[in-house]
Design a protein around this motif. Structure first.
Motif: not given
Length: 340
Positions: A308-316
């Protein structure tokens, strides 16, 4: 020498004898009408099932068909025509560059895969009555359910239980340097039983269900391996619901949700962006009693460096804390007492 004494050479395959033309009848020659073949160390004739591995034994295999002898030589195979090479000619060799497919966006439409269910798992699933897997109404409270408010130990015994007051702690339990207390009332003690028996500092209504009861998740072990043409992802799980577990796939995304009814409807969530591009229509999903196997067909043959390609989820954005809250948070560890 008389004509009767002239011997002619028979050229039928497998015969090799000389014959007298005056005595040549329809059953004089025993030969092979087929062609010899050599394959995987075996030697034999295409006209019969006789074959061997030794060449001498192959030469001694007797023919399978009788006919007249023939002194007509078979035509010799044509020799390849020798082509003259122009030594002054310049031949340009270009490397083969594979075509690169354009990568679809991550939010491309996904396809719900139809799994192939193992026979043993089908028997296990369909032997269970439908009533045992039906969900309870969201308004139904099981007898004996404990109030979820911290510090309240009242159990549900029927509708009349809702009329009783609920004394609870709206804060969180804190354990720090041997002291035990609630962040809402700061009544400190060193004895754990005394801490559990502390009467709540706030009055309110009983809470029988937590808001995140239907969002509980479970962790499953997973792994993958690959060949030049496929990537196989294995999620190891038991007692998951086949009918309500869903596998979704797009050319660059794999999403799985496994439901576990016997573990309070907990779920395992799996959502990744694939390193390469896959052919969704040629991919397959297999469900077994101990795992779910997802066989992804690569759109282009080759090796992926990772799955996979790591995805960066925007932190709340976190709410701002007061100075008192910052001091407490930096000094203590909060724990959940629901499972105690």
């Amino acid at each position: 020498m008389e004509n009767g004494d002239i011997k002619l050479q028979c050229y039928n395959k497998g015969c090799g004898q000389k014959f007298d033309s005056s005595k040549n009848t329809d059953d004089s020659c025993l030969h092979h009408p087929g062609e010899p073949f050599f394959h995987d160390a075996y030697k034999g004739w295409s006209c019969c099932n006789k074959k061997c591995t030794d060449f001498t034994e192959f030469l001694n295999i007797k023919g399978c068909t009788r006919s007249k002898h023939s002194n007509v030589k078979p035509p010799e195979p044509e020799k390849p025509v020798k082509q003259e090479v122009n030594v002054d000619e310049v031949i340009e060799v270009k490397p083969i560059i594979p075509t690169v497919k354009e990568r679809p966006p991550f939010d491309s439409p996904m396809t719900t895969m139809r799994p192939e269910i193992a026979t043993s798992l089908k028997q296990q699933v369909f032997s269970i009555a439908t009533e045992t897997v039906s969900e309870k109404s969201s308004d139904e409270i099981a007898i004996g359910t404990t109030c979820k408010n911290g510090g309240c130990s009242v159990s549900y015994e029927g509708p009349d239980t809702n009329k009783s007051p609920c004394a609870y702690h709206p804060g969180v339990p804190v354990f720090h340097e041997g002291l035990k207390f609630w962040s809402c009332c700061q009544k400190r003690t060193t004895d754990f039983n005394a801490f559990l028996s502390q009467i709540g500092c706030t009055q309110g209504e009983h809470l029988w269900f937590k808001e995140d009861d239907d969002k509980k998740s479970v962790q499953c072990r997973w792994d993958y391996h690959q060949t030049a043409s496929h990537v196989v992802v294995s999620i190891y799980a038991k007692q998951y619901c086949v009918q309500k577990s869903v596998i979704e796939l797009s050319p660059v995304r794999l999403k799985a949700c496994l439901l576990f009814p016997e573990q309070n409807n907990t779920t395992f969530q799996f959502d990744i962006e694939l390193r390469g591009i896959v052919d969704v229509e040629s991919s397959q999903v297999f469900m077994y009693g101990t795992k779910v196997e997802i066989k992804l067909k690569k759109a282009q043959p080759g090796s992926w460096s990772k799955l996979d390609i790591p995805r960066v989820t925007p932190s709340e954005e976190k709410p701002k804390l007061s100075a008192a809250d910052i001091e407490i948070t930096s000094r203590v560890d909060a724990v959940d007492l629901d499972d105690l």
